[in-house]
Design a protein around this motif. Sequence first.
Motif, mmCIF file in Angstrom:
data_model
loop_
_atom_site.group_PDB
_atom_site.id
_atom_site.type_symbol
_atom_site.label_atom_id
_atom_site.label_comp_id
_atom_site.label_asym_id
_atom_site.label_seq_id
_atom_site.Cartn_x
_atom_site.Cartn_y
_atom_site.Cartn_z
ATOM 1 N N ARG A 160 0.808 -1.224 0.000
ATOM 2 C CA ARG A 160 0.000 0.000 0.000
ATOM 3 C C ARG A 160 0.840 1.272 0.000
ATOM 4 O O ARG A 160 0.310 2.363 -0.166
ATOM 5 N N TRP A 161 2.131 1.151 0.214
ATOM 6 C CA TRP A 161 2.975 2.326 0.396
ATOM 7 C C TRP A 161 2.953 3.290 -0.785
ATOM 8 O O TRP A 161 3.129 4.485 -0.606
ATOM 9 N N GLY A 162 2.765 2.813 -1.975
ATOM 10 C CA GLY A 162 2.801 3.695 -3.138
ATOM 11 C C GLY A 162 1.460 4.263 -3.533
ATOM 12 O O GLY A 162 1.374 5.052 -4.467
ATOM 13 N N GLY A 163 0.398 3.885 -2.834
ATOM 14 C CA GLY A 163 -0.939 4.346 -3.200
ATOM 15 C C GLY A 163 -1.215 5.758 -2.695
ATOM 16 O O GLY A 163 -0.701 6.196 -1.668
ATOM 17 N N GLU A 164 -2.046 6.478 -3.429
ATOM 18 C CA GLU A 164 -2.358 7.860 -3.073
ATOM 19 C C GLU A 164 -3.006 7.979 -1.689
ATOM 20 O O GLU A 164 -2.680 8.897 -0.939
ATOM 21 N N ILE A 165 -3.891 7.071 -1.352
ATOM 22 C CA ILE A 165 -4.561 7.144 -0.045
ATOM 23 C C ILE A 165 -3.528 7.010 1.068
ATOM 24 O O ILE A 165 -3.515 7.791 2.022
ATOM 25 N N TRP A 166 -2.633 6.033 0.966
ATOM 26 C CA TRP A 166 -1.607 5.838 1.983
ATOM 27 C C TRP A 166 -0.693 7.059 2.069
ATOM 28 O O TRP A 166 -0.368 7.532 3.159
ATOM 29 N N LEU A 167 -0.270 7.578 0.920
ATOM 30 C CA LEU A 167 0.608 8.749 0.917
ATOM 31 C C LEU A 167 -0.059 9.955 1.566
ATOM 32 O O LEU A 167 0.542 10.646 2.389
ATOM 33 N N ASN A 168 -1.303 10.203 1.188
ATOM 34 C CA ASN A 168 -2.011 11.357 1.748
ATOM 35 C C ASN A 168 -2.253 11.204 3.244
ATOM 36 O O ASN A 168 -2.184 12.183 3.998
ATOM 37 N N SER A 210 -0.367 9.238 5.352
ATOM 38 C CA SER A 210 0.924 9.208 6.032
ATOM 39 C C SER A 210 1.619 10.562 6.055
ATOM 40 O O SER A 210 2.386 10.853 6.972
ATOM 41 N N PHE A 211 1.382 11.357 5.028
ATOM 42 C CA PHE A 211 2.037 12.663 4.927
ATOM 43 C C PHE A 211 0.989 13.777 4.895
ATOM 44 O O PHE A 211 1.045 14.682 4.073
ATOM 45 N N SER A 212 0.037 13.684 5.806
ATOM 46 C CA SER A 212 -1.090 14.620 5.809
ATOM 47 C C SER A 212 -0.661 16.069 6.025
ATOM 48 O O SER A 212 -1.380 16.990 5.638
ATOM 49 N N ARG A 213 0.497 16.295 6.588
ATOM 50 C CA ARG A 213 0.966 17.664 6.813
ATOM 51 C C ARG A 213 1.640 18.270 5.580
ATOM 52 O O ARG A 213 1.953 19.456 5.568
ATOM 53 N N ALA A 214 1.877 17.476 4.569
ATOM 54 C CA ALA A 214 2.521 17.991 3.351
ATOM 55 C C ALA A 214 1.589 18.943 2.626
ATOM 56 O O ALA A 214 0.369 18.761 2.616
#
Length: 117
Positions: free
Chosen positions: A28-36, A38-42
């Motif tokens: 799941r690490w490369g998926g948009e949902i996981w990225l958003n 995991s890095f919600s402060r970006a």
Amino acid sequence: MPDGFIGRLFRVLGGFVPPPAGVKLPARWGGEIWLNTSFSRANRISVAARQFKFCYRSSEHFVDAFRTLYGPVHKAFLSLEKDQQAEQSVHLSLRPRLRDILTRSLRPGSDHALGDH
């Protein structure tokens, strides 16, 4: 990408060896949902799918290379070899499942190369 080659690989491996406790599924690490999540402060995250071409002489060469050189596959085989309670048929069924991933990922007209996200 979760739906790409490595995502499929991790799903197969998870059927033989569960991920370590507390670790989120790597597929799941490369998926948009996981990225958003995991890095919600970006301020901004952009995702661009790309292809990577893996080339192997045969499906057996692919399995042997991943068994030797790719940590998660190597660990899965080691775990199955060390597990005295596992039936030998379970150990033997990992190899064909890995070959199947390769076969389903072949580029049209090729018998040894795959391209996927």
